[in-house]
Design a protein around this motif. Sequence first.
Motif, PDB file in Angstrom:
ATOM      1  N   ALA A 150       0.832  -1.213   0.000  1.00 11.83           N
ATOM      2  CA  ALA A 150       0.000   0.000   0.000  1.00 11.83           C
ATOM      3  C   ALA A 150       0.859   1.252   0.000  1.00 11.83           C
ATOM      4  O   ALA A 150       0.558   2.230  -0.695  1.00 11.83           O
ATOM      5  N   ALA A 151       1.957   1.222   0.769  1.00 16.22           N
ATOM      6  CA  ALA A 151       2.852   2.383   0.809  1.00 16.22           C
ATOM      7  C   ALA A 151       3.522   2.594  -0.538  1.00 16.22           C
ATOM      8  O   ALA A 151       3.621   3.723  -1.033  1.00 16.22           O
ATOM      9  N   ARG A 152       3.980   1.524  -1.145  1.00 12.98           N
ATOM     10  CA  ARG A 152       4.626   1.652  -2.454  1.00 12.98           C
ATOM     11  C   ARG A 152       3.649   2.155  -3.511  1.00 12.98           C
ATOM     12  O   ARG A 152       3.996   2.954  -4.390  1.00 12.98           O
ATOM     13  N   HIS A 153       2.401   1.705  -3.436  1.00 13.63           N
ATOM     14  CA  HIS A 153       1.387   2.094  -4.407  1.00 13.63           C
ATOM     15  C   HIS A 153       1.131   3.600  -4.365  1.00 13.63           C
ATOM     16  O   HIS A 153       0.834   4.212  -5.396  1.00 13.63           O
ATOM     17  N   ALA A 154       1.233   4.198  -3.194  1.00 11.24           N
ATOM     18  CA  ALA A 154       0.900   5.619  -3.023  1.00 11.24           C
ATOM     19  C   ALA A 154       2.129   6.517  -2.985  1.00 11.24           C
ATOM     20  O   ALA A 154       2.028   7.683  -2.621  1.00 11.24           O
ATOM     21  N   THR A 155       3.290   6.001  -3.352  1.00 13.82           N
ATOM     22  CA  THR A 155       4.528   6.781  -3.314  1.00 13.82           C
ATOM     23  C   THR A 155       5.082   6.944  -4.726  1.00 13.82           C
ATOM     24  O   THR A 155       5.210   5.969  -5.460  1.00 13.82           O
ATOM     25  N   ARG A 156       5.418   8.176  -5.077  1.00 17.56           N
ATOM     26  CA  ARG A 156       5.878   8.444  -6.438  1.00 17.56           C
ATOM     27  C   ARG A 156       7.316   8.923  -6.524  1.00 17.56           C
ATOM     28  O   ARG A 156       7.977   8.708  -7.528  1.00 17.56           O
ATOM     29  N   VAL A 157       7.771   9.639  -5.519  1.00 17.68           N
ATOM     30  CA  VAL A 157       9.106  10.243  -5.587  1.00 17.68           C
ATOM     31  C   VAL A 157       9.972   9.701  -4.458  1.00 17.68           C
ATOM     32  O   VAL A 157       9.462   9.179  -3.456  1.00 17.68           O
ATOM     33  N   PRO A 158      11.290   9.805  -4.572  1.00 22.67           N
ATOM     34  CA  PRO A 158      12.194   9.269  -3.549  1.00 22.67           C
ATOM     35  C   PRO A 158      12.000   9.951  -2.199  1.00 22.67           C
ATOM     36  O   PRO A 158      11.483  11.071  -2.120  1.00 22.67           O
ATOM     37  N   PRO A 159      12.433   9.290  -1.120  1.00 19.96           N
ATOM     38  CA  PRO A 159      12.350   9.895   0.214  1.00 19.96           C
ATOM     39  C   PRO A 159      13.057  11.246   0.253  1.00 19.96           C
ATOM     40  O   PRO A 159      14.064  11.462  -0.425  1.00 19.96           O
ATOM     41  N   GLY A 160      12.506  12.162   1.025  1.00 22.05           N
ATOM     42  CA  GLY A 160      13.110  13.476   1.184  1.00 22.05           C
ATOM     43  C   GLY A 160      12.539  14.527   0.257  1.00 22.05           C
ATOM     44  O   GLY A 160      12.680  15.723   0.518  1.00 22.05           O
ATOM     45  N   HIS A 161      11.886  14.109  -0.826  1.00 29.60           N
ATOM     46  CA  HIS A 161      11.208  15.058  -1.709  1.00 29.60           C
ATOM     47  C   HIS A 161       9.769  15.212  -1.218  1.00 29.60           C
ATOM     48  O   HIS A 161       9.068  14.216  -1.055  1.00 29.60           O
ATOM     49  N   PRO A 162       9.299  16.432  -0.987  1.00 28.52           N
ATOM     50  CA  PRO A 162       7.951  16.613  -0.449  1.00 28.52           C
ATOM     51  C   PRO A 162       6.878  16.010  -1.352  1.00 28.52           C
ATOM     52  O   PRO A 162       6.921  16.153  -2.564  1.00 28.52           O
ATOM     53  N   GLU A 163       5.955  15.354  -0.752  1.00 32.37           N
ATOM     54  CA  GLU A 163       4.831  14.759  -1.484  1.00 32.37           C
ATOM     55  C   GLU A 163       3.636  14.777  -0.549  1.00 32.37           C
ATOM     56  O   GLU A 163       3.742  14.348   0.595  1.00 32.37           O
ATOM     57  N   GLY A 164       2.497  15.286  -1.020  1.00 31.61           N
ATOM     58  CA  GLY A 164       1.376  15.373  -0.087  1.00 31.61           C
ATOM     59  C   GLY A 164       0.052  15.709  -0.716  1.00 31.61           C
ATOM     60  O   GLY A 164      -0.557  14.885  -1.408  1.00 31.61           O
ATOM     61  N   TYR A 165      -0.400  16.953  -0.538  1.00 37.38           N
ATOM     62  CA  TYR A 165      -1.774  17.347  -0.836  1.00 37.38           C
ATOM     63  C   TYR A 165      -2.179  17.090  -2.291  1.00 37.38           C
ATOM     64  O   TYR A 165      -3.139  16.376  -2.560  1.00 37.38           O
ATOM     65  N   LEU A 166      -1.457  17.667  -3.237  1.00 32.77           N
ATOM     66  CA  LEU A 166      -1.841  17.502  -4.638  1.00 32.77           C
ATOM     67  C   LEU A 166      -1.702  16.057  -5.093  1.00 32.77           C
ATOM     68  O   LEU A 166      -2.520  15.557  -5.886  1.00 32.77           O
ATOM     69  N   GLU A 167      -0.672  15.377  -4.605  1.00 30.66           N
ATOM     70  CA  GLU A 167      -0.477  13.974  -4.976  1.00 30.66           C
ATOM     71  C   GLU A 167      -1.595  13.084  -4.445  1.00 30.66           C
ATOM     72  O   GLU A 167      -1.881  12.025  -5.008  1.00 30.66           O
ATOM     73  N   ALA A 168      -2.240  13.515  -3.362  1.00 32.84           N
ATOM     74  CA  ALA A 168      -3.369  12.746  -2.839  1.00 32.84           C
ATOM     75  C   ALA A 168      -4.508  12.712  -3.854  1.00 32.84           C
ATOM     76  O   ALA A 168      -5.155  11.675  -4.054  1.00 32.84           O
ATOM     77  N   PHE A 169      -4.763  13.841  -4.524  1.00 33.47           N
ATOM     78  CA  PHE A 169      -5.779  13.859  -5.574  1.00 33.47           C
ATOM     79  C   PHE A 169      -5.350  12.980  -6.748  1.00 33.47           C
ATOM     80  O   PHE A 169      -6.167  12.260  -7.333  1.00 33.47           O
TER      81      PHE A 169
END
Length: 235
Positions: A150-169
């Motif tokens: 589930a974590a891999r499915h919802a992760t797009r960029v490497p650790p340390g690069h911000p990912e959040g609100y827009l990526e949720a959509f």
Amino acid sequence: EVRIVQVEYAQDWLADPAERGGANRQAVWRTDPALAGPAGCLGDIGTHAYQLAAFVSALVPEALAAEVHTFVPGRRVDDHVQAMLRYANGARGMLWASQVASGAENALRLRVYGTKASLAFDQEEPNLLWFTPQGGEAQRLTRGRVTGAAARHATRVPPGHPEGYLEAFAQLYRDAAAQIMAREAGEPAPSASRLLTTVDDGVEGLRFIEAVLASSAAGGAWRSIVRPRLAIRMN
């Protein structure tokens, strides 16, 4: 086993009468019960807090005692809500949502306490999750470093690069597309896409609104959340 669920969503954008004069069109329709319905802050962001708590804890309350309040004079809907929650397994919870919390930006926060550990999440710091075992040290879990399908499915960029609100959509659109394509091909929906919200989740939010308004109208009396005899899928 989950014992306590605490969730809050605080904003300040309606701390002043932003709807007056018509310049802020978002404020105009969101505070108009003819357009937005009878629930103001409750329906706008209280339901987000409710759904987040249900999705993460895998629990929905069976009863609540709540109060909605309007702080800004002349406003026709609530701009503040607070509720105590009771769960079938004996757990207890509290939900607070406000759009008049001066100084708050978009503070959606969740804490879940179980018999062996706790989780804490702050939507303004979406790449972090705090896990603290009973009697142990707090562990800072970062997005991209947690293993699991589930974590891999919802992760797009490497650790340390911000990912959040827009990526949720983007995640919602991606999973919806995967389900639509599978249906058109006559195939079952991919298992990774099945966390996608459904109309049942939206209806559950409306049940919550109905119970809160009924409780508040009765002076904060406890009210049951009425559901059909069907399983509620919140995760």
